[in-house]
Design a protein around this motif. Structure first.
Motif, mmCIF file in Angstrom:
data_model
loop_
_atom_site.group_PDB
_atom_site.id
_atom_site.type_symbol
_atom_site.label_atom_id
_atom_site.label_comp_id
_atom_site.label_asym_id
_atom_site.label_seq_id
_atom_site.Cartn_x
_atom_site.Cartn_y
_atom_site.Cartn_z
ATOM 1 N N LEU A 47 -19.598 39.971 140.149
ATOM 2 C CA LEU A 47 -20.270 41.147 139.582
ATOM 3 C C LEU A 47 -20.503 42.191 140.673
ATOM 4 O O LEU A 47 -20.245 43.377 140.473
ATOM 5 N N SER A 48 -20.962 41.751 141.822
ATOM 6 C CA SER A 48 -21.182 42.662 142.948
ATOM 7 C C SER A 48 -19.880 43.353 143.347
ATOM 8 O O SER A 48 -19.843 44.577 143.530
ATOM 9 N N ASN A 49 -18.814 42.591 143.464
ATOM 10 C CA ASN A 49 -17.511 43.156 143.836
ATOM 11 C C ASN A 49 -16.987 44.117 142.770
ATOM 12 O O ASN A 49 -16.358 45.125 143.090
ATOM 13 N N TYR A 50 -17.234 43.790 141.512
ATOM 14 C CA TYR A 50 -16.803 44.660 140.415
ATOM 15 C C TYR A 50 -17.512 46.012 140.493
ATOM 16 O O TYR A 50 -16.874 47.066 140.401
ATOM 17 N N ILE A 51 -18.818 45.992 140.684
ATOM 18 C CA ILE A 51 -19.578 47.235 140.784
ATOM 19 C C ILE A 51 -19.128 48.021 142.017
ATOM 20 O O ILE A 51 -18.966 49.243 141.952
ATOM 21 N N SER A 109 -17.984 56.409 133.841
ATOM 22 C CA SER A 109 -18.533 55.743 132.652
ATOM 23 C C SER A 109 -18.594 54.238 132.852
ATOM 24 O O SER A 109 -19.595 53.594 132.525
ATOM 25 N N LYS A 110 -17.508 53.664 133.388
ATOM 26 C CA LYS A 110 -17.485 52.217 133.638
ATOM 27 C C LYS A 110 -18.564 51.819 134.633
ATOM 28 O O LYS A 110 -19.222 50.793 134.467
ATOM 29 N N ASN A 151 -25.963 49.677 134.316
ATOM 30 C CA ASN A 151 -26.924 49.493 133.231
ATOM 31 C C ASN A 151 -27.027 48.015 132.851
ATOM 32 O O ASN A 151 -28.124 47.494 132.619
ATOM 33 N N ASN A 152 -25.884 47.350 132.779
ATOM 34 C CA ASN A 152 -25.867 45.923 132.469
ATOM 35 C C ASN A 152 -26.618 45.136 133.542
ATOM 36 O O ASN A 152 -27.411 44.229 133.221
ATOM 37 N N LEU A 153 -26.389 45.466 134.798
ATOM 38 C CA LEU A 153 -27.087 44.782 135.880
ATOM 39 C C LEU A 153 -28.595 44.968 135.751
ATOM 40 O O LEU A 153 -29.356 44.000 135.804
ATOM 41 N N GLU A 154 -29.011 46.208 135.532
ATOM 42 C CA GLU A 154 -30.442 46.507 135.479
ATOM 43 C C GLU A 154 -31.142 45.942 134.250
ATOM 44 O O GLU A 154 -32.275 45.465 134.337
ATOM 45 N N HIS A 155 -30.478 45.987 133.100
ATOM 46 C CA HIS A 155 -31.164 45.633 131.853
ATOM 47 C C HIS A 155 -30.829 44.248 131.308
ATOM 48 O O HIS A 155 -31.565 43.735 130.459
ATOM 49 N N GLU A 156 -29.741 43.660 131.769
ATOM 50 C CA GLU A 156 -29.353 42.337 131.271
ATOM 51 C C GLU A 156 -29.430 41.250 132.348
ATOM 52 O O GLU A 156 -29.974 40.184 132.110
#
Length: 106
Positions: A13-17, A59-60, A66-71
């Protein structure tokens, strides 16, 4: 009053962001370069394609953040942590420093 937490997240996830951040910066720089050249045709298909790529990348990135922060982060924070005020992701360590409100501030 707030409290800081350091949370390790999944490396993928970190690498994706991080990759999305690079993509946004790259396309932004190219569009900026095009705009900085006097007489560049901003109606050209090339410019429009790069601008569209930048918008898609942005956008991506926004969706991923947003997913990281809220999920993701709420599930990893202690149950008594309050609402997330701010956060910062260190791509090298894959750790997120989160500033959260005290639970009674929510």
């Amino acid at each position: 009053m707030s409290r800081n937490y350091t949370i390790k997240i999944d490396e993928k996830l970190s690498n994706y962001i991080e990759s999305l951040q690079f993509e946004v910066n790259r396309t932004k720089e190219i569009v900026g370069f095009m705009l900085s050249n006097p007489g560049y045709d901003v109606q050209s298909n090339t410019f429009k394609a790069w601008e569209k790529d930048n918008q898609k990348a942005y956008s991506k990135l926004c969706v991923a953040k947003n997913n990281l922060e809220h999920e993701v982060l709420p599930k990893l924070l202690p149950k008594n942590a309050g609402k997330i005020k701010s956060w910062n992701l260190d791509f090298y360590t894959h750790e997120v420093t989160v500033e959260a409100a005290d639970a009674q501030e929510n």
